[in-house]
Write a protein that holds these residues in place. Structure first.
Motif, short mmCIF file in Angstrom:
data_model
loop_
_atom_site.label_atom_id
_atom_site.label_comp_id
_atom_site.label_asym_id
_atom_site.label_seq_id
_atom_site.Cartn_x
_atom_site.Cartn_y
_atom_site.Cartn_z
N ARG A 139 0.80 -1.22 0.00
CA ARG A 139 0.00 0.00 0.00
C ARG A 139 0.83 1.28 0.00
O ARG A 139 0.37 2.32 -0.48
CB ARG A 139 -0.96 -0.02 1.20
N ILE A 140 2.05 1.23 0.55
CA ILE A 140 2.87 2.44 0.55
C ILE A 140 4.02 2.35 -0.46
O ILE A 140 4.89 3.21 -0.50
CB ILE A 140 3.44 2.73 1.96
N ASN A 141 4.00 1.29 -1.28
CA ASN A 141 4.97 1.10 -2.36
C ASN A 141 6.41 1.08 -1.84
O ASN A 141 7.30 1.76 -2.34
CB ASN A 141 4.82 2.20 -3.42
N CYS A 142 6.62 0.27 -0.79
CA CYS A 142 7.96 0.09 -0.22
C CYS A 142 8.20 -1.39 0.03
O CYS A 142 7.27 -2.15 0.32
CB CYS A 142 8.09 0.82 1.12
N ASN A 143 9.45 -1.81 -0.06
CA ASN A 143 9.83 -3.14 0.40
C ASN A 143 9.98 -3.09 1.92
O ASN A 143 10.21 -2.03 2.50
CB ASN A 143 11.11 -3.60 -0.27
N ILE A 144 9.84 -4.25 2.56
CA ILE A 144 9.88 -4.32 4.02
C ILE A 144 10.97 -5.29 4.46
O ILE A 144 11.04 -6.42 3.98
CB ILE A 144 8.53 -4.77 4.62
N PHE A 145 11.81 -4.84 5.38
CA PHE A 145 12.80 -5.69 6.02
C PHE A 145 12.54 -5.62 7.52
O PHE A 145 12.42 -4.54 8.09
CB PHE A 145 14.22 -5.19 5.72
N SER A 146 12.42 -6.79 8.16
CA SER A 146 12.18 -6.80 9.61
C SER A 146 13.01 -7.90 10.26
O SER A 146 13.63 -8.72 9.58
CB SER A 146 10.69 -6.99 9.90
N TYR A 147 13.00 -7.92 11.57
CA TYR A 147 13.84 -8.85 12.33
C TYR A 147 13.18 -9.11 13.67
O TYR A 147 12.33 -8.34 14.12
CB TYR A 147 15.24 -8.26 12.52
N ASP A 148 13.56 -10.21 14.30
CA ASP A 148 13.07 -10.51 15.64
C ASP A 148 14.15 -10.19 16.66
O ASP A 148 15.33 -10.50 16.46
CB ASP A 148 12.67 -11.98 15.76
N TYR A 149 13.75 -9.59 17.77
CA TYR A 149 14.68 -9.27 18.84
C TYR A 149 15.21 -10.55 19.48
O TYR A 149 14.57 -11.61 19.39
CB TYR A 149 13.99 -8.41 19.90
N SER A 150 16.34 -10.47 20.13
CA SER A 150 16.89 -11.62 20.85
C SER A 150 15.83 -12.19 21.79
O SER A 150 15.19 -11.45 22.55
CB SER A 150 18.11 -11.18 21.67
N GLY A 151 15.62 -13.51 21.70
CA GLY A 151 14.61 -14.16 22.53
C GLY A 151 13.22 -14.16 21.93
O GLY A 151 12.30 -14.74 22.52
N TYR A 152 13.05 -13.55 20.77
CA TYR A 152 11.77 -13.55 20.06
C TYR A 152 11.88 -14.44 18.83
O TYR A 152 12.91 -14.44 18.14
CB TYR A 152 11.40 -12.14 19.59
N GLY A 153 10.80 -15.18 18.51
CA GLY A 153 10.80 -16.01 17.31
C GLY A 153 11.96 -16.98 17.32
O GLY A 153 12.18 -17.71 18.29
N VAL A 154 12.72 -17.02 16.21
CA VAL A 154 13.86 -17.93 16.12
C VAL A 154 15.16 -17.26 16.58
O VAL A 154 16.22 -17.89 16.56
CB VAL A 154 14.04 -18.46 14.68
N SER A 155 15.12 -16.00 16.97
CA SER A 155 16.33 -15.32 17.43
C SER A 155 16.77 -15.89 18.78
O SER A 155 15.94 -16.11 19.67
CB SER A 155 16.08 -13.81 17.56
N THR A 156 18.06 -16.10 18.92
CA THR A 156 18.59 -16.70 20.14
C THR A 156 18.86 -15.62 21.19
O THR A 156 18.74 -14.43 20.93
CB THR A 156 19.88 -17.48 19.85
N GLY A 157 19.26 -16.07 22.39
CA GLY A 157 19.58 -15.15 23.47
C GLY A 157 18.33 -14.72 24.23
O GLY A 157 17.25 -15.29 24.08
N LYS A 158 18.51 -13.70 25.06
CA LYS A 158 17.42 -13.18 25.86
C LYS A 158 17.21 -11.69 25.55
O LYS A 158 18.17 -10.98 25.26
CB LYS A 158 17.73 -13.34 27.35
#
Length: 312
Positions: A139-158
């Motif tokens: 809708r805003i004609n942009c590509n999106i790059f995102s990430y999960d913080y440490s301890g979220y989703g598949v991201s390791t650590g706390k």
């Protein structure tokens, strides 16, 4: 007067755990992971593709290609088309603090000038956000790059404040090195707790623009609304960093925000020298701003008019 009593101040300075840890516990609520990384299932390619890459993905799932839903397809917001699968990459990158950070890149608008580096809010992960990213980017004609913080989703650590800053640094460098995106074509977007790493990065690196969606001024000011100054032990001190951002900044806040009071958005707007016309959404709370028509209208105008004027 700072708004805190002598007794409260003594408690903050003298009694463990320290306020920054309290703020961190209040801020970080990682959900049970809604997805898991899948290896490339197509051995015929003969190439060692990154875990979770799009290559060979055969089925839509909650999250993204290369991600398997852990909550069942009946919880998916919609079924992904093969085109959406083909336009999405997922992979891991390592942060400076040694954690593996899950990343997602969605080519929502293949000819788009800008890529949005999106730092999501609390209590969600990439699996829950991916369908929103596809809709927003389209809708805003942009590509999106995102990430999960440490301890979220598949991201390791706390999850922690220091890891938060290292996580966005890793995402920033992955976006630039892996996809060759220049800083002048990156819009940093932070929502709620995601405004913390966004402001920190934006205060250190120049980019195309910054969007702060339901931002907080600092952890102490959320926990103790009468706080008027920043203490040395305060967590997430956006209020002290926002004045250092050299890029145009759009601040969005709901006037009836029940989690981070509207006054936080106002205070940041007043301290930000590069702020453009803000969006104060009358009657909106913390989690429903996207449902108001002026949300997309203001983002489009910010990208197509405000940024165009900046780069003219």
């Amino acid at each position: 007067m700072n708004g805190l009593s002598i007794r409260e101040l003594c408690g903050l300075f003298c009694c463990p755990p320290c306020p920054s840890r309290i703020a961190a516990k209040l801020a970080f609520l990682p959900p049970e992971p809604t997805y898991a990384l899948l290896p490339d299932p197509d051995p015929s390619t003969g190439a060692a593709t990154a875990p979770g890459s799009v290559s060979g993905a055969t089925q839509p799932s909650l999250g993204a290609p290369g991600l398997r839903s852990r909550v069942g397809t009946e919880r998916a917001e919609f079924q992904y088309s093969q085109r959406e699968l083909d336009l999405t990459d997922v992979f891991l990158t390592r942060s400076s603090r040694g954690n593996m950070v899950g990343c997602m890149y969605i080519r929502c608008a293949p000819n788009a000038r800008f890529t949005v580096l999106f730092s999501h809010g609390n209590a969600v992960d990439l699996g829950q956000m991916s369908s929103f990213y596809i809709g927003l980017g389209t809708r805003i004609n942009c590509n999106i790059f995102s990430y999960d913080y440490s301890g979220y989703g598949v991201s390791t650590g706390k999850p922690s404040e220091k890891n938060l800053y290292a996580d966005i640094d890793a995402a920033w460098h992955a976006l630039r090195s892996r996809y060759g995106i220049s800083p002048e074509n990156i819009i940093l977007y932070g929502q709620s707790i995601g405004t913390v790493p966004t402001v920190d990065l934006a205060s250190r690196f120049e980019c195309a623009a910054v969007v702060l969606h339901s931002p907080l001024t600092s952890g102490m000011r959320v926990a103790f609304p009468d706080t008027k100054k920043t203490y040395c032990f305060d967590a997430f001190p956006n209020i002290e960093k926002v004045s250092k951002i050299p890029s145009p900044v759009l601040i969005i806040h709901g006037t009836e925000d029940e989690v981070i009071d509207f006054s936080h958005g106002l205070a940041l707007f007043e301290r930000c020298p590069k702020a453009v016309e803000p969006l104060w959404v009358e009657g909106a709370g913390h989690n429903d701003i996207e449902l108001y028509s002026q949300y997309l209208e203001r983002l489009r105008r910010f990208i197509n008019q405000d940024l165009a004027a900046q780069h003219a």
